[in-house]
Motif scaffolding. Structure first.
Motif, PDB file in Angstrom:
ATOM      1  N   TYR A   1       0.839  -1.190   0.000  1.00 47.05           N
ATOM      2  CA  TYR A   1       0.000   0.000   0.000  1.00 47.05           C
ATOM      3  C   TYR A   1       0.881   1.251   0.000  1.00 47.05           C
ATOM      4  O   TYR A   1       2.074   1.204   0.358  1.00 47.05           O
ATOM      5  CB  TYR A   1      -0.916   0.015   1.221  1.00 47.05           C
ATOM      6  N   LEU A   2       0.310   2.376  -0.403  1.00 44.51           N
ATOM      7  CA  LEU A   2       1.018   3.659  -0.395  1.00 44.51           C
ATOM      8  C   LEU A   2       0.261   4.631   0.502  1.00 44.51           C
ATOM      9  O   LEU A   2      -0.974   4.566   0.621  1.00 44.51           O
ATOM     10  CB  LEU A   2       1.116   4.247  -1.813  1.00 44.51           C
ATOM     11  N   THR A   3       1.023   5.553   1.106  1.00 49.83           N
ATOM     12  CA  THR A   3       0.366   6.581   1.917  1.00 49.83           C
ATOM     13  C   THR A   3      -0.128   7.692   0.994  1.00 49.83           C
ATOM     14  O   THR A   3       0.305   7.827  -0.162  1.00 49.83           O
ATOM     15  CB  THR A   3       1.333   7.155   2.958  1.00 49.83           C
ATOM     16  N   GLU A   4      -1.037   8.500   1.513  1.00 46.63           N
ATOM     17  CA  GLU A   4      -1.609   9.580   0.701  1.00 46.63           C
ATOM     18  C   GLU A   4      -0.560  10.623   0.301  1.00 46.63           C
ATOM     19  O   GLU A   4      -0.575  11.102  -0.849  1.00 46.63           O
ATOM     20  CB  GLU A   4      -2.772  10.221   1.461  1.00 46.63           C
ATOM     21  N   PRO A   5       0.408  10.990   1.181  1.00 41.58           N
ATOM     22  CA  PRO A   5       1.463  11.926   0.737  1.00 41.58           C
ATOM     23  C   PRO A   5       2.290  11.363  -0.421  1.00 41.58           C
ATOM     24  O   PRO A   5       2.666  12.102  -1.340  1.00 41.58           O
ATOM     25  CB  PRO A   5       2.307  12.121   1.991  1.00 41.58           C
ATOM     26  N   VAL A   6       2.581  10.052  -0.385  1.00 42.48           N
ATOM     27  CA  VAL A   6       3.340   9.443  -1.476  1.00 42.48           C
ATOM     28  C   VAL A   6       2.527   9.502  -2.772  1.00 42.48           C
ATOM     29  O   VAL A   6       3.051   9.818  -3.840  1.00 42.48           O
ATOM     30  CB  VAL A   6       3.717   7.989  -1.135  1.00 42.48           C
ATOM     31  N   LEU A   7       1.239   9.208  -2.686  1.00 42.59           N
ATOM     32  CA  LEU A   7       0.376   9.280  -3.867  1.00 42.59           C
ATOM     33  C   LEU A   7       0.319  10.697  -4.424  1.00 42.59           C
ATOM     34  O   LEU A   7       0.267  10.906  -5.636  1.00 42.59           O
ATOM     35  CB  LEU A   7      -1.031   8.784  -3.523  1.00 42.59           C
ATOM     36  N   GLU A   8       0.340  11.711  -3.537  1.00 42.16           N
ATOM     37  CA  GLU A   8       0.321  13.116  -3.980  1.00 42.16           C
ATOM     38  C   GLU A   8       1.572  13.432  -4.802  1.00 42.16           C
ATOM     39  O   GLU A   8       1.519  14.188  -5.781  1.00 42.16           O
ATOM     40  CB  GLU A   8       0.235  14.026  -2.753  1.00 42.16           C
TER      41      GLU A   8
END
Length: 860
Positions: free
Chosen positions: A34-41
């Motif tokens: 899974y990825l965190t939301e900051p990484v996805l941003e």
């Protein structure tokens, strides 16, 4: 930490990510990354890490942190946004390193400031060192423990963290993470750090022995930890389990793998409902199952069954997911057995059934999970029927289809299926019957449903008609016999099918066999089918007038109708008079055979039975034709030519002997007629053995077997039995007769017959030692007869003489065992269970029988 767990639509709505990036994020999710939301941003269009998320090598670098860092450097040369990989149970999370620092800051701001007194009490063991570590430093140490490349760096971070001001529980969790490290020194440092932080020293000591001790220390530590596991708290249980699961993944500990799995098996009933812990156990079990299935599958099976009691849904989802990925037959069978065992959700049952049914078709009967899978399918009962029928129609493999039919039959025998399901099974059989392999046909015709009273007669008739279509075909060795058995099960509906075939047969052979079956089915009908018998009688009379190719069999059907339980007395008498009137007109042999059946019927007057009996005996007394063959020589060699008169030996004599035997053994036959027949047959036998009468070899054998069957029939009184035995004894030196005598006398109880038993024992002992009978074939028969006689309750009217015969004959078997005569070993094994062999002799048998050898299979 803001881990993104939304679906594809939510991902597209929340982040402006390239479509290819969405695909690769989905691939990561399929591997539980899974990825965190900051990484996805940072992975959105024209953002710094947009290229990283689309890089095909990303997934392969997640297991090697240096490769992961190198990949980051390609897409973020300045390392402005360093990433790290965190383990969360069985999942992994790609996060910014700054997120971990930020989380520490958020935690500090949300906590109330403790009083100085409380702080001093809680951390008095740090001796004032807590000020050495700022919150930022602690966060960096956490990252180093989790992600540092160098073992020395991880060890140093663990040592520093030991003296930090973190609460004990938080330290424990960090050190537990380090217990999963691949490096033995890092694990050792983590155990020491746990002990320094307040962990139970006894447990820490055993964990150190397990991690770094010699083999004996490791074995002792496993036993100690297994004993105390259920008595300690959840944190201690987590530490013990963590170190054991880690060692199970370390190749250096393979030699104690079974002990480690036994420990997990012992732990499993006492585990808390901790999802992360349970997922770790499942993941470790799976890795070992794939690489060392034969070694660990039993232990893993028990462990997973125990986990089912703790969290059923978690285990079911795990097994379901792994089944969809599994490519090995052993693993698939393993997962399917467990899914059947733990009772999956209703919507998943059809898929489990379908895959289990496919799997058993490739199974091996030496594979325990194949056999267990068969058992699981049996236990599912009626739930399997739909899937079995679907696969039966889809498959083109004969072996698999036969196996499915066998499974269906077992389900029908063991469970009370609703009528619609039974009907569906027979409908499928009817649909596939015409194009099925003959072995598959035989399996379908062996179904217990054929005798099910609830099944509609029309379906039974349809299946019977399908079975009758090919009974004339060559090459179906056992097929006609199987069809016969099936029709006897179906009974009345089978008659409708047979009559339909006989009204318009495909050829002569089909008509002949169908008519033969008709007579056998008639004998199985009861009084409730009286009208059916009348219909068959009228059909036979009409057909005989047309003189068809199967007219001989039609006469035989009439004879069997007279004997049938469902026949009315008037019908029986009219048929017999018809047969007697026509015996000299046409097809005399067939009519005589029919009279042989009819003569034993209780529906006939004694006068009529006597007439039939006298007719058969008169023909038996007729002079048989001689010079029935001639020999000629030609270029090809000697040629033997027989004229039509040979039928007197090949057809007539067997018909007369069989007919008289049926009448003699009939339950309603008077004693005077019975004695008359026995005297006639014995007279023929005596003339044959004295060579005053010449018959063919087979005729003599047939008469001998008839005398044997008469002598063991319960309707025969003792004086008649003695007469019959005495007659056979005249040819005791013919070993086929010797075997018949052994069968008769082994059941003897009357004193007069026991005298003949003693005489036979004397003869057998004489044969066993006579020089003329020392070849292997003769020895086999003699010892086989001895084995039969040894099962008798008594061998002589005198008990002492009986014991002597028993002992002497047994030692002849021992001699045969020494000489390795074929079959003696099995005869002696059989005698071990005989109640008539004294214990002393049983011990002697046991001493001489070879001891059973154990076959040890590798990895079993």
């Amino acid at each position: 930490m803001q881990i993104f767990r939304g679906n594809e639509k939510e991902l597209k709505d929340q982040f402006d990510i390239n479509p290819l990036g969405v695909v690769f994020i989905g691939l990561l999710r399929s591997k539980k990354v899974y990825l965190t939301e900051p990484v996805l941003e940072l992975c959105t269009k024209k953002s710094p890490l947009e290229g990283l998320i689309k890089n095909r090598t990303l997934l392969s670098t997640l297991d090697n942190f240096p490769d992961f860092e190198a990949l980051q450097t390609i897409h973020d040369p300045e390392r402005n946004f360093p990433l790290t990989i965190l383990d969360v149970g069985t999942e992994r999370v790609i996060a910014l390193s700054d997120e971990i620092l930020a989380e520490e800051g958020w935690q500090q701001s949300s906590e109330a400031e403790p009083s100085s007194t409380a702080l001093k009490t809680a951390h008095s063991h740090l001796s004032g060192l807590e000020s050495l570590f700022s919150s930022e430093e602690i966060a960096r140490l956490k990252i180093a423990i989790a992600t540092a490349v160098s073992p020395d760096e991880r060890i140093e971070s663990i040592r520093k963290m030991t003296f930090s001001q973190l609460e004990k529980r938080e330290k424990f969790l960090l050190f537990f993470h380090a217990l999963a490290d691949k490096n033995v020194e890092v694990r050792t440092e983590a155990i020491l750090a746990l002990e320094k932080s307040g962990f139970q020293p006894e447990i820490a000591e055993e964990m150190l022995s397990l991690n770094k001790g010699d083999d004996e220390q490791k074995e002792y530590a496993i036993g100690s930890l297994s004993k105390i596991f259920s008595e300690v708290g959840e944190l201690e249980q987590g530490a013990i389990l963590q170190i054991i699961l880690t060692l199970l993944q370390d190749s250096h500990y393979e030699h104690i793998g079974e002990l480690l799995f036994q420990a997990v098996d012992d732990f499993s009933p006492h585990l808390p409902a901790n999802q992360g812990m349970l997922e770790r156990i499942m993941a470790t079990a799976l890795k070992n199952l794939v690489s060392k299935f034969n070694l660990y599958h039993k232990k893993i099976y028990n462990i997973l069954l125990n986990l089912d009691k703790i969290d059923h849904d978690l285990l079911e989802d795990f097994l379901w997911h792994e089944l969809s990925k599994s490519s090995g037959r052993n693993q698939r069978s393993f997962f399917l057995v467990l899914l059947c065992e733990i009772q999956v959700r209703e919507e998943r049952i059809p898929v489990v059934m379908e895959q289990a049914i496919r799997e058993i078709s490739f199974g091996d009967e030496l594979d325990p999970f194949y056999l267990q899978l068969l058992g699981s399918l049996h236990q599912m009962g009626e739930k399997t029927v739909t899937s079995l029928l679907e696969r039966l129609q889809e498959s083109d493999r004969v072996g698999e289809r036969i196996q499915i039919v066998g499974l269906l039959d077992n389900v029908c025998r063991e469970y009370s299926l609703p009528l619609p399901q039974k009907e569906e099974i027979i409908k499928v059989y009817i649909d596939i019957f015409s194009l099925a392999h003959n072995k598959l046909r035989e399996s379908m015709l062996d179904s217990i449903l054929l005798s099910d009273p609830d099944l509609p007669a029309r379906l039974k008739t349809q299946l019977a008609r399908e079975a009758l279509v090919d009974i004339h075909s060559e090459g179906f060795d056992q097929f006609p016999d199987v069809v016969r058995s099936a029709l006897l099960q179906i009974k009345k509906p089978a008659i409708d099918a047979i009559l339909q075939v006989l009204r318009n047969p495909l050829n002569t052979m089909q008509a002949v066999r169908a008519t033969d079956f008709l007579g056998d089915v008639v004998l199985e009908l009861d009084l409730s089918h009286a009208s059916e018998v009348g219909k068959i009688k009228d059909f036979c009379f009409k057909q005989i007038k047309k003189n068809p190719e199967n007219v001989r069999e039609l006469f035989k059907v009439l004879g069997k109708i007279v004997l049938a339980k469902a026949t009315q007395k008037d019908d029986a008498q009219s048929i017999v008079h018809y047969l007697l009137d026509n015996v000299c007109k046409s097809h005399p042999y067939a009519i005589l055979e029919a009279l042989g059946w009819a003569g034993s019927s209780p529906l006939l007057e004694e006068e009529v039975t006597t007439d039939i009996c006298c007719l058969l005996m008169a023909l038996l007394d007729n002079r048989l034709p001689e010079n029935i063959s001639k020999t000629t020589q030609n270029d090809e060699g000697t040629r033997y030519e027989f004229d039509f008169k040979t039928t007197a030996y090949t057809d007539l004599l067997p018909i007369l002997i069989s007919g008289l035997e049926r009448i003699a053994t009939g339950s309603s036959t008077s004693e005077s007629i019975r004695r008359l027949i026995v005297n006639k047959l014995l007279g023929k036998w005596k003339r044959l053995v004295s060579h005053k009468l010449v018959w063919g070899p087979k005729n003599i054998t047939d008469l001998g077997k008839t005398i044997y069957r008469l002598s063991i029939n319960p309707v025969m009184e003792a004086p008649i039995k003695i007469q019959l035995v005495e007659a056979l004894f005249a040819k005791v030196a013919i070993f086929s007769i010797t075997e018949l005598l052994a069968e008769i006398l082994s059941q003897a109880k009357e004193e007069e017959l026991l005298e003949w038993s003693a005489r036979l024992c004397e003869k057998l002992l004489e044969f066993a030692t006579h020089q003329e009978y020392q070849n292997q074939e003769d020895k086999e028969v003699i010892l086989r007869c001895i084995g039969t006689m040894l099962k008798a309750p008594s061998l002589s009217p005198k008990s002492r003489e009986s014991s002597r015969y028993r002992e002497n004959m047994l030692y002849q078997l021992f001699e045969g065992l020494r000489e390795k005569v074929f079959g003696v070993n099995n005869i002696l094994k059989d005698l071990l269970s005989s109640p008539h062999i004294p214990k002393k002799l049983q011990k002697e048998i046991g001493k001489r029988l070879p001891k059973p050898t154990r076959l040890v299979l590798k990895n079993s």
